[in-house]
Design a protein around this motif. Structure first.
Motif, short mmCIF file in Angstrom:
data_model
loop_
_atom_site.label_atom_id
_atom_site.label_comp_id
_atom_site.label_asym_id
_atom_site.label_seq_id
_atom_site.Cartn_x
_atom_site.Cartn_y
_atom_site.Cartn_z
N ASP A 179 0.87 -1.18 0.00
CA ASP A 179 0.00 0.00 0.00
C ASP A 179 0.90 1.22 0.00
OD1 ASP A 179 -2.41 1.57 0.30
OD2 ASP A 179 -1.77 1.89 2.37
N THR A 230 0.27 3.76 3.22
CA THR A 230 0.65 3.38 4.58
C THR A 230 1.96 2.61 4.65
OG1 THR A 230 -0.54 1.28 4.43
CG2 THR A 230 -1.78 3.19 5.28
N VAL A 258 2.15 -0.46 4.32
CA VAL A 258 1.84 -1.82 4.77
C VAL A 258 2.04 -2.73 3.56
CG1 VAL A 258 0.00 -3.35 5.57
CG2 VAL A 258 0.24 -1.07 6.56
N ASP A 271 2.35 -7.07 2.12
CA ASP A 271 2.16 -8.49 2.37
C ASP A 271 2.52 -9.24 1.10
OD1 ASP A 271 1.41 -10.92 3.66
OD2 ASP A 271 -0.06 -9.79 4.83
N GLY A 299 -4.11 -7.23 6.21
CA GLY A 299 -3.12 -6.44 6.93
C GLY A 299 -3.54 -5.00 7.11
N LEU A 300 -4.14 -4.42 6.07
CA LEU A 300 -4.61 -3.04 6.17
C LEU A 300 -5.76 -2.91 7.15
CD1 LEU A 300 -4.40 -1.92 2.45
CD2 LEU A 300 -3.12 -0.96 4.37
N GLU A 345 -6.19 -4.69 9.83
CA GLU A 345 -5.56 -4.73 11.16
C GLU A 345 -4.82 -3.42 11.46
OE1 GLU A 345 -5.79 -6.98 13.65
OE2 GLU A 345 -7.33 -7.87 12.38
N HIS A 346 -4.17 -2.87 10.44
CA HIS A 346 -3.45 -1.60 10.60
C HIS A 346 -4.40 -0.49 11.05
CE1 HIS A 346 -0.58 1.61 9.63
NE2 HIS A 346 -1.55 2.19 8.97
N TYR A 347 -5.52 -0.35 10.33
CA TYR A 347 -6.47 0.71 10.68
C TYR A 347 -7.18 0.43 11.99
CZ TYR A 347 -5.62 3.24 6.41
OH TYR A 347 -5.01 3.97 5.42
N LEU A 355 -5.88 -1.01 14.59
CA LEU A 355 -4.92 -0.61 15.62
C LEU A 355 -4.83 0.91 15.74
CD1 LEU A 355 -2.83 -1.47 17.71
CD2 LEU A 355 -1.14 -1.51 15.87
N LEU A 356 -4.80 1.61 14.60
CA LEU A 356 -4.76 3.08 14.65
C LEU A 356 -5.96 3.65 15.38
CD1 LEU A 356 -3.51 4.12 11.09
CD2 LEU A 356 -2.24 4.16 13.25
#
Length: 77
Positions: A18, A21, A23, A25, A40-41, A43-45, A47-48
């Protein structure tokens, strides 16, 4: 949500990144790499959002980048 990604081959794997970001994979096929990147994205967002202070406002904005990238030979939609 739409984002701009780059997909390329590294050895026996395809790598999806991406560009907003950073990110990334991988997978054995382009489709698998993109599917893994989507997870993965998410999970990234997630967490943010969890790390964002509760008294801060989160909102969406729309930006247009079509004109910037539509003439590029590298873009596949």
């Amino acid at each position: 949500m739409k984002t701009l990604i780059e997909v390329h081959r590294e050895g026996k794997y395809y790598v999806a990144i991406d560009l907003l970001t950073h990110v990334a994979d991988q997978g054995f096929t382009e489709e698998e790499a993109i599917r893994n990147l989507k997870k993965g994205l998410e999970e990234h967002y997630k967490l943010l959002i969890e790390l964002s202070p509760r008294d801060h406002k989160l909102t969406y904005i729309d930006i247009e980048v079509d004109n910037l990238v539509k003439n590029s030979a590298s873009i596949i939609s």
